[in-house]
Design an enzyme around this catalytic site. Structure first.
Site, mmCIF file in Angstrom:
data_model
loop_
_atom_site.group_PDB
_atom_site.id
_atom_site.type_symbol
_atom_site.label_atom_id
_atom_site.label_comp_id
_atom_site.label_asym_id
_atom_site.label_seq_id
_atom_site.Cartn_x
_atom_site.Cartn_y
_atom_site.Cartn_z
ATOM 1 N N GLN A 228 -17.148 41.318 50.587
ATOM 2 C CA GLN A 228 -17.984 41.663 51.738
ATOM 3 C C GLN A 228 -18.295 43.155 51.737
ATOM 4 O O GLN A 228 -17.438 43.972 51.414
ATOM 5 C CB GLN A 228 -17.269 41.314 53.043
ATOM 6 C CG GLN A 228 -17.071 39.833 53.278
ATOM 7 C CD GLN A 228 -16.397 39.568 54.611
ATOM 8 O OE1 GLN A 228 -15.389 40.185 54.932
ATOM 9 N NE2 GLN A 228 -16.954 38.663 55.394
ATOM 10 N N ASP B 12 -18.303 45.311 54.147
ATOM 11 C CA ASP B 12 -17.800 45.211 55.505
ATOM 12 C C ASP B 12 -17.713 46.580 56.163
ATOM 13 O O ASP B 12 -17.157 47.517 55.576
ATOM 14 C CB ASP B 12 -16.412 44.566 55.473
ATOM 15 C CG ASP B 12 -16.218 43.557 56.581
ATOM 16 O OD1 ASP B 12 -17.112 43.428 57.414
ATOM 17 O OD2 ASP B 12 -15.162 42.898 56.595
ATOM 18 N N LYS C 1 -22.224 37.851 68.885
ATOM 19 C CA LYS C 1 -22.767 38.450 67.667
ATOM 20 C C LYS C 1 -24.267 38.226 67.568
ATOM 21 O O LYS C 1 -24.822 37.292 68.146
ATOM 22 C CB LYS C 1 -22.085 37.883 66.425
ATOM 23 C CG LYS C 1 -22.381 36.412 66.149
ATOM 24 C CD LYS C 1 -21.679 35.936 64.879
ATOM 25 C CE LYS C 1 -21.936 34.437 64.635
ATOM 26 N NZ LYS C 1 -21.264 33.943 63.424
ATOM 27 N N ARG D 152 -11.118 32.763 50.965
ATOM 28 C CA ARG D 152 -11.121 31.756 52.017
ATOM 29 C C ARG D 152 -11.057 30.362 51.393
ATOM 30 O O ARG D 152 -11.721 30.095 50.392
ATOM 31 C CB ARG D 152 -12.367 31.892 52.899
ATOM 32 C CG ARG D 152 -12.369 33.213 53.655
ATOM 33 C CD ARG D 152 -13.521 33.362 54.599
ATOM 34 N NE ARG D 152 -13.496 34.684 55.225
ATOM 35 C CZ ARG D 152 -14.465 35.167 55.990
ATOM 36 N NH1 ARG D 152 -15.540 34.433 56.237
ATOM 37 N NH2 ARG D 152 -14.368 36.386 56.517
ATOM 38 N N HIS E 174 -18.150 44.975 64.519
ATOM 39 C CA HIS E 174 -18.037 44.420 63.165
ATOM 40 C C HIS E 174 -19.443 44.298 62.582
ATOM 41 O O HIS E 174 -20.373 43.864 63.269
ATOM 42 C CB HIS E 174 -17.430 43.016 63.187
ATOM 43 C CG HIS E 174 -16.099 42.923 63.856
ATOM 44 N ND1 HIS E 174 -14.949 42.578 63.182
ATOM 45 C CD2 HIS E 174 -15.724 43.102 65.154
ATOM 46 C CE1 HIS E 174 -13.929 42.538 64.025
ATOM 47 N NE2 HIS E 174 -14.380 42.849 65.233
ATOM 48 N N CYS F 37 -11.220 43.251 58.796
ATOM 49 C CA CYS F 37 -11.121 43.999 60.052
ATOM 50 C C CYS F 37 -9.691 44.350 60.463
ATOM 51 O O CYS F 37 -9.455 45.477 60.942
ATOM 52 C CB CYS F 37 -11.864 43.284 61.172
ATOM 53 S SG CYS F 37 -11.634 41.511 61.256
ATOM 54 N N HIS G 57 -16.762 48.559 59.988
ATOM 55 C CA HIS G 57 -16.264 48.482 61.356
ATOM 56 C C HIS G 57 -16.471 49.838 62.003
ATOM 57 O O HIS G 57 -16.035 50.858 61.468
ATOM 58 C CB HIS G 57 -14.796 48.047 61.377
ATOM 59 C CG HIS G 57 -14.626 46.645 60.885
ATOM 60 N ND1 HIS G 57 -14.334 46.348 59.578
ATOM 61 C CD2 HIS G 57 -14.769 45.457 61.526
ATOM 62 C CE1 HIS G 57 -14.285 45.032 59.425
ATOM 63 N NE2 HIS G 57 -14.549 44.468 60.588
#
Length: 660
Positions: free
Chosen positions: A400, A402, A487, A382, A533, A353, A404
């Site tokens: 991911q 991902d 979320k 991570r 997100h 992000c 946005h």
């Protein structure tokens, strides 16, 4: 003797009863064998509790969530007693109930062996049959320290009394914020003390009230979950309200083991975890690469239809970027340590992000561009502790899917609605059909969460509204929000009923402010966008593992690495099948021919083990007639299918994304 008035509460029914002083909760529910405890004015109590004037008392059934916890924690005590009977020098750690079972930690000279577990389980059975009574008594800190002087870990827990933040890893089951208590296991006939433990309770009335249990395995575990503390030995077990439920649970575990993605990944040659790479880092083999490619390609195509724009960002960044986003102060422990060069600290990317914010900020934006939907297959890293790394479902490097979305506040409600509909539809396309939603909100008492009450209320209400429109069960998760916003998590059930967290959707007012994101509104003013997100798979690796276990390796034809294998009855039939395979590949199908020297029946067995959707068998009759024979995964067969029809059928099944 005086009278005492109590209220007995059963769901919506309320009964007032007058009893004599000294009446216990057990007396109120005499003959109700499934009642194992009582909830008195909202607090769980042993059945030995003597009711008082005005008490509101509810029965706690053994099959209820609280009842199962009491059953399992009581069984953990039985196990700890058995361990100390066999290993008198063992020091006690903690023994809380957990999902589907319990564990207890011990400080012992050597790790437990399978033979040790058998001996402990046998001793537990003896204790269970004796019907020892669980007896609660209140003590003082000073007396408890004297009484448990030989139990250093219990002494440490006494010092944690009332410190909820430190009662981690189940310590809360031992001590609470109120009075300190010890539970004695007393002989059913003589009342003699058999064993004792520091514990908050409550417990079952007697050890005989444990209907069914089994020890599962042992493992190493750090005291109170910290690598800085001594490493103890943990024994896991399970306990159930009946032998049939225990049997069903063990059968479920056996099926889950059969579906374990790590085992299937090796058997089907899909991926591996080379020691040379390090823990939690996977490599995908060609067949696993095909499945992953198909997953990604279909997702890309669907995102293009929905108006997403594809971006790509680096794997490493100056750590100032993560300070700006707010991630570094909150998730430093989950990120790999800094890499220093040119006199500056860099970090491996742990989330996408912040970089997507830089894409938005790269030039001026107009309201006419919103909503702007950015999408990336972004690989992140991570630092997961070695004890929690688990195949593809918990790894240290993963990709991911991902997204946005940047939109106006006026667009937010519609965007969340369409986004959640899109997410659920795409998950259904991959074969998952049973969902519930989880709404994670902030803890108002915590200083972890950024932003104003008004911002959190507005964001939470928007997510709640989008969730309600789906008509799915909605489970609250107080305090589970990200530091920047609430979320929704999509929980999906697999083929054997396990729930997996899949997609997450988060509303964020904080990062746009921290990055100074803005767009020009219709009236010419500068406004801050809302940031949403969204990770649909969560990570491709994890979703791969979920689908692998969901299908037990037998992927639908559109995802299968090999969609059909030609099996010749004899060597003379190989050229015919090679021609069939070339024609199939011309249609975009993944078809191979097994031209090995193995006998036909062995070839069939090999392809069954490989879980190939179609086997195309050809002998003399088929070759002369221009046909093939279909053999399916379940062993059924269709003979004499014209080649063109056979190719059409495979193509149709692949296009329809159905399981055969």
């Amino acid at each position: 003797m005086s009278d005492v008035r109590v209220i007995i509460q059963r769901d919506s029914e309320r009964e007032e009863r007058v009893v004599t002083t000294g009446t216990t909760a057990a007396d109120l529910f005499t003959g109700e064998r499934t009642v194992v405890a009582a909830r008195v004015d909202g607090q769980l109590k042993d059945l030995a509790y003597e009711v008082a004037e005005g008490d509101s008392v509810e029965p706690v059934e053994i099959s209820s969530p609280d009842g199962l916890n009491i059953l399992r924690h009581s069984t953990a005590h039985i196990m700890a007693q058995a361990v100390q009977d066999i290993f008198p020098d063992a020091k006690l750690g903690i023994g809380p109930p957990i999902k589907d079972g319990f564990y207890y930690d011990f400080d012992v000279e050597r790790p437990f062996t399978p033979e040790d577990l058998k001996a402990v389980e046998k001793r537990m059975q003896e204790i269970q049959k004796r019907g020892q009574r669980f007896s609660r008594r209140v003590t003082t800190d000073e007396d408890a320290r004297a009484e448990l002087a030989n139990e250093p870990y219990k002494i440490e827990l006494i010092g944690l009394k009332g410190k909820a933040a430190d009662a981690a890893e189940g310590a809360g089951a031992e001590v609470g914020a109120g009075e300190l208590t010890i539970y004695d296991n007393l002989d059913a006939k003589t009342g003699e003390l058999c064993w004792k433990d520091l514990c908050r309770g409550p417990h079952l009335p007697t050890t005989r009230a444990v209907p069914a249990f089994k020890l599962m395995r042992s493992a190493a575990a750090y005291w109170r979950g910290s690598e800085k503390n001594p490493q103890l030995q943990r024994i896991y077990g399970t306990a159930w309200p009946s032998k049939d439920e225990l049997k069903a649970h063990l059968e479920f575990l056996a099926e889950a083991e059969r579906r374990d993605h790590r085992r299937l990944g090796s058997e089907l040659d899909l991926f591996s975890f080379p020691d040379e790479l390090g823990s939690g880092l996977a490599v995908f083999h060609p067949r696993g690469g095909v499945i992953r490619k198909e997953m990604e390609q279909y997702s890309r195509a669907r995102h293009e239809v929905e108006g997403y724009e594809f971006v790509n960002t680096p794997h490493i960044s100056h750590e100032r970027l993560f300070e700006t986003s707010g991630h570094l102060p909150h998730y430093d422990e989950g990120m790999f340590p800094p890499i220093e060069f040119d006199g500056q600290n860099y970090r491996l990317k742990a989330m996408n992000c912040p970089m997507h914010n830089l894409v938005f900020k790269s030039r001026g934006r107009s309201y006419r561009e919103l909503p702007l939907r950015l999408f990336e297959f972004g690989t992140v890293y991570r630092y997961e502790k070695s004890g929690v790394v688990h195949g593809l479902t918990r790894s240290r490097g993963f990709t991911q899917d991902d997204s946005h979305i940047y939109c106006t506040k006026e667009q937010m409600a519609d965007e969340l609605d369409s986004l959640l509909t899109f997410v659920l539809g795409l998950l259904r396309d991959y074969g998952l059909t049973e969902f519930e939603l989880e709404l994670s909100t902030r803890d108002p008492e915590s200083d972890k969460f950024l932003g104003t009450d008004e911002e959190w209320s507005e964001a939470t209400a928007a997510l709640q509204q989008a969730a309600d429109k789906q008509g799915l069960p909605l489970v609250p998760d107080p305090g589970g929000a990200a530091f920047y916003g609430p979320k929704i998590s999509v929980q999906a059930k697999d083929a054997i009923g396990r729930s997996w967290q899949m997609s997450t959707i988060q509303v964020d007012f904080q990062q746009p402010a921290r990055f100074g994101l803005e767009y020009t509104a219709a009236d010419g003013t500068k406004q801050q966008p809302v940031m949403i997100h969204r990770a649909l798979f969560g990570s491709i690796e994890r979703f791969f593992a979920v689908l692998l276990e969901h299908y037990a390796g037998a992927f639908p034809a559109w995802l299968a690495p090999v969609q059909a294998v030609g099996i010749p009855v004899g060597d003379t039939h190989v050229p015919y099948l090679e021609e069939f395979a070339r024609e199939a590949r011309g249609r975009g199908l993944r078809v191979e021919v097994d031209s090995s020297s193995d006998r036909m029946q062995k070839k069939i067995r090999n392809q069954q083990k490989a879980k190939v959707p179609f086997m195309i068998i050809v002998g003399d009759d088929d070759m002369h007639a221009g046909t093939v024979s279909f053999r399916y995964r379940d062993g059924s067969q269709e003979n004499g299918i014209p080649r063109g029809e056979a190719l059409d059928k495979i193509e149709r099944v692949v296009a329809d994304r159905v399981q055969i």
